[in-house]
Scaffold this motif. Structure first.
Motif, PDB file in Angstrom:
ATOM      1  N   ILE A 130       0.840  -1.206   0.000  1.00  0.00           N
ATOM      2  CA  ILE A 130       0.000   0.000   0.000  1.00  0.00           C
ATOM      3  C   ILE A 130       0.872   1.253   0.000  1.00  0.00           C
ATOM      4  O   ILE A 130       0.642   2.200  -0.764  1.00  0.00           O
ATOM      5  CB  ILE A 130      -0.945  -0.002   1.225  1.00  0.00           C
ATOM      6  CG1 ILE A 130      -2.008  -1.090   1.077  1.00  0.00           C
ATOM      7  CG2 ILE A 130      -1.612   1.365   1.398  1.00  0.00           C
ATOM      8  CD1 ILE A 130      -2.847  -1.297   2.326  1.00  0.00           C
ATOM      9  N   GLN A 131       1.893   1.255   0.857  1.00  0.00           N
ATOM     10  CA  GLN A 131       2.772   2.426   0.952  1.00  0.00           C
ATOM     11  C   GLN A 131       3.592   2.608  -0.322  1.00  0.00           C
ATOM     12  O   GLN A 131       3.856   3.739  -0.740  1.00  0.00           O
ATOM     13  CB  GLN A 131       3.712   2.286   2.161  1.00  0.00           C
ATOM     14  CG  GLN A 131       3.008   2.199   3.506  1.00  0.00           C
ATOM     15  CD  GLN A 131       2.279   3.478   3.872  1.00  0.00           C
ATOM     16  OE1 GLN A 131       1.662   4.126   3.036  1.00  0.00           O
ATOM     17  NE2 GLN A 131       2.340   3.840   5.143  1.00  0.00           N
ATOM     18  N   LEU A 132       3.988   1.497  -0.921  1.00  0.00           N
ATOM     19  CA  LEU A 132       4.770   1.587  -2.156  1.00  0.00           C
ATOM     20  C   LEU A 132       3.950   2.248  -3.258  1.00  0.00           C
ATOM     21  O   LEU A 132       4.454   3.108  -3.992  1.00  0.00           O
ATOM     22  CB  LEU A 132       5.218   0.195  -2.595  1.00  0.00           C
ATOM     23  CG  LEU A 132       6.088   0.135  -3.859  1.00  0.00           C
ATOM     24  CD1 LEU A 132       7.394   0.894  -3.652  1.00  0.00           C
ATOM     25  CD2 LEU A 132       6.371  -1.315  -4.243  1.00  0.00           C
ATOM     26  N   LYS A 133       2.689   1.875  -3.368  1.00  0.00           N
ATOM     27  CA  LYS A 133       1.830   2.459  -4.399  1.00  0.00           C
ATOM     28  C   LYS A 133       1.454   3.895  -4.073  1.00  0.00           C
ATOM     29  O   LYS A 133       1.352   4.734  -4.969  1.00  0.00           O
ATOM     30  CB  LYS A 133       0.565   1.607  -4.564  1.00  0.00           C
ATOM     31  CG  LYS A 133       0.813   0.232  -5.165  1.00  0.00           C
ATOM     32  CD  LYS A 133      -0.487  -0.471  -5.505  1.00  0.00           C
ATOM     33  CE  LYS A 133      -1.266  -0.824  -4.254  1.00  0.00           C
ATOM     34  NZ  LYS A 133      -2.505  -1.585  -4.590  1.00  0.00           N
ATOM     35  N   ARG A 134       1.268   4.186  -2.786  1.00  0.00           N
ATOM     36  CA  ARG A 134       0.802   5.519  -2.400  1.00  0.00           C
ATOM     37  C   ARG A 134       1.943   6.519  -2.258  1.00  0.00           C
ATOM     38  O   ARG A 134       1.828   7.678  -2.659  1.00  0.00           O
ATOM     39  CB  ARG A 134       0.029   5.439  -1.075  1.00  0.00           C
ATOM     40  CG  ARG A 134      -0.739   6.710  -0.731  1.00  0.00           C
ATOM     41  CD  ARG A 134      -1.533   6.522   0.543  1.00  0.00           C
ATOM     42  NE  ARG A 134      -0.658   6.358   1.686  1.00  0.00           N
ATOM     43  CZ  ARG A 134      -0.121   7.374   2.361  1.00  0.00           C
ATOM     44  NH1 ARG A 134      -0.357   8.617   1.990  1.00  0.00           N
ATOM     45  NH2 ARG A 134       0.650   7.151   3.402  1.00  0.00           N
ATOM     46  N   GLU A 135       3.071   6.073  -1.694  1.00  0.00           N
ATOM     47  CA  GLU A 135       4.194   6.975  -1.436  1.00  0.00           C
ATOM     48  C   GLU A 135       5.293   6.850  -2.495  1.00  0.00           C
ATOM     49  O   GLU A 135       5.799   7.853  -2.996  1.00  0.00           O
ATOM     50  CB  GLU A 135       4.796   6.670  -0.053  1.00  0.00           C
ATOM     51  CG  GLU A 135       3.895   7.003   1.115  1.00  0.00           C
ATOM     52  CD  GLU A 135       3.842   8.487   1.414  1.00  0.00           C
ATOM     53  OE1 GLU A 135       4.760   9.210   0.993  1.00  0.00           O
ATOM     54  OE2 GLU A 135       2.881   8.913   2.071  1.00  0.00           O
ATOM     55  N   GLY A 136       5.646   5.619  -2.814  1.00  0.00           N
ATOM     56  CA  GLY A 136       6.796   5.395  -3.679  1.00  0.00           C
ATOM     57  C   GLY A 136       6.602   5.830  -5.115  1.00  0.00           C
ATOM     58  O   GLY A 136       7.582   6.078  -5.824  1.00  0.00           O
ATOM     59  N   LEU A 137       5.350   5.921  -5.561  1.00  0.00           N
ATOM     60  CA  LEU A 137       5.086   6.292  -6.952  1.00  0.00           C
ATOM     61  C   LEU A 137       4.626   7.736  -7.092  1.00  0.00           C
ATOM     62  O   LEU A 137       4.127   8.127  -8.147  1.00  0.00           O
ATOM     63  CB  LEU A 137       4.032   5.346  -7.548  1.00  0.00           C
ATOM     64  CG  LEU A 137       4.434   3.864  -7.594  1.00  0.00           C
ATOM     65  CD1 LEU A 137       3.322   3.030  -8.205  1.00  0.00           C
ATOM     66  CD2 LEU A 137       5.733   3.670  -8.372  1.00  0.00           C
TER      67      LEU A 137
END
Length: 287
Positions: free
Chosen positions: A13-20
């Protein structure tokens, strides 16, 4: 195992929301442009003497204090939004639990640190194209830059250290530098996360920025022994040699520093996940 999978879901979830986010993509672009421009004089030198460059620029870049300020400032910016509480924070933490929320964020920090340092390594190689010449040794270009004043003549903005060329093979220097850089970025990410989480303010960002600049401050104002508490200094192979060894600045110390401190920081993060936090009427989190 089911609980551990909650941590991986939070990570995803964090990768999609923050990392991108665009700010992260912009950071990578800026770092890429910086590395390319920093290595351009080396390619000019290579073209002038008509000799290919071995793809081993990474360990030389990470041993340059200007590069480290740029790279680690980028790391601070990368994690400045910690503890990554988005619009669905309360729903997500209700479903997963605080402990697994923290674990997922730890996974995210580790993954993004690896991606960030990996990007720096990759870009340091790509920037040498089309003059790159794959070789198991340092090659004539790096050897010449370390042994002569060619760097000054071609206005190369960093020093190719003789110690690195003489003591380490290219693979050793690159691997060790990568691991130290990787550990330092994780370290900064966890520091930012913990203090932002505890204070509910960007205090962690300020502390992270302090440690980024500590290397330069110590160089200009304090004894070399103070480098023992400077994580950015401990990523530089040249700092772990020469007169600094008498103060305990060794590769073994750097490994112990990051190993022990990272375990402690991860433990603190997980401990934060066991406490209760109160939520005010306006959604503000206390405790």
């Amino acid at each position: 195992m089911n609980n551990l999978s909650k941590g991986f879901r939070i990570f995803w979830i964090q990768l999609k929301r923050e990392g991108l986010q665009m700010r992260v993509l912009s950071l990578f672009i800026i770092i890429g442009i910086f590395i390319y421009s920093y290595l351009e004089p080396v390619t000019v030198f290579s073209n002038t003497v008509n000799i290919g460059i071995a793809p081993w620029a990474f360990s030389h870049l990470t041993n340059d204090y200007i590069c480290q300020i740029v790279f680690m400032s980028g790391a601070v910016y990368l994690f400045c939004t910690a503890p990554f509480q988005g619009e669905n924070y309360f729903y997500t933490i209700y479903r997963s639990g605080r402990m697994w929320w923290q674990l997922g964020n730890i996974f995210y920090i580790i993954f993004m640190s690896f991606a960030y340092v990996g990007f720096i390594l990759f870009t340091s190689m790509v920037s040498l194209l089309p003059h790159i010449c794959f070789s198991n040794d340092w090659g004539k270009i790096w050897g010449t830059l370390a042994q002569t004043n060619a760097a000054a003549q071609f206005q190369i903005p960093f020093i190719v250290d003789r110690y690195i060329i003489g003591v380490f093979s290219p693979a050793e220097a690159t691997t060790i530098s990568f691991l130290l850089e990787f550990a330092c970025v994780i370290w900064l990410g966890l520091i930012i996360y913990i203090f932002n989480y505890i204070t509910h303010k960007p205090v962690g960002v300020i502390i992270g920025a302090f440690f980024v600049l500590l290397d330069v401050v110590i160089s200009n104002s304090f004894s070399a022994k103070t480098f023992l508490i400077s994580p950015v200094t401990l990523t530089q192979l040249k700092a772990l040699s020469g007169v600094n060894v008498q103060y305990g600045l060794t590769l073994r110390y750097a490994a112990l520093f990051f190993g022990i401190s990272l375990i402690c920081l991860i433990g603190i993060c997980l401990t934060l996940g066991t406490g209760k936090r109160k939520v005010g009427r306006k959604g503000k989190i206390y405790g």
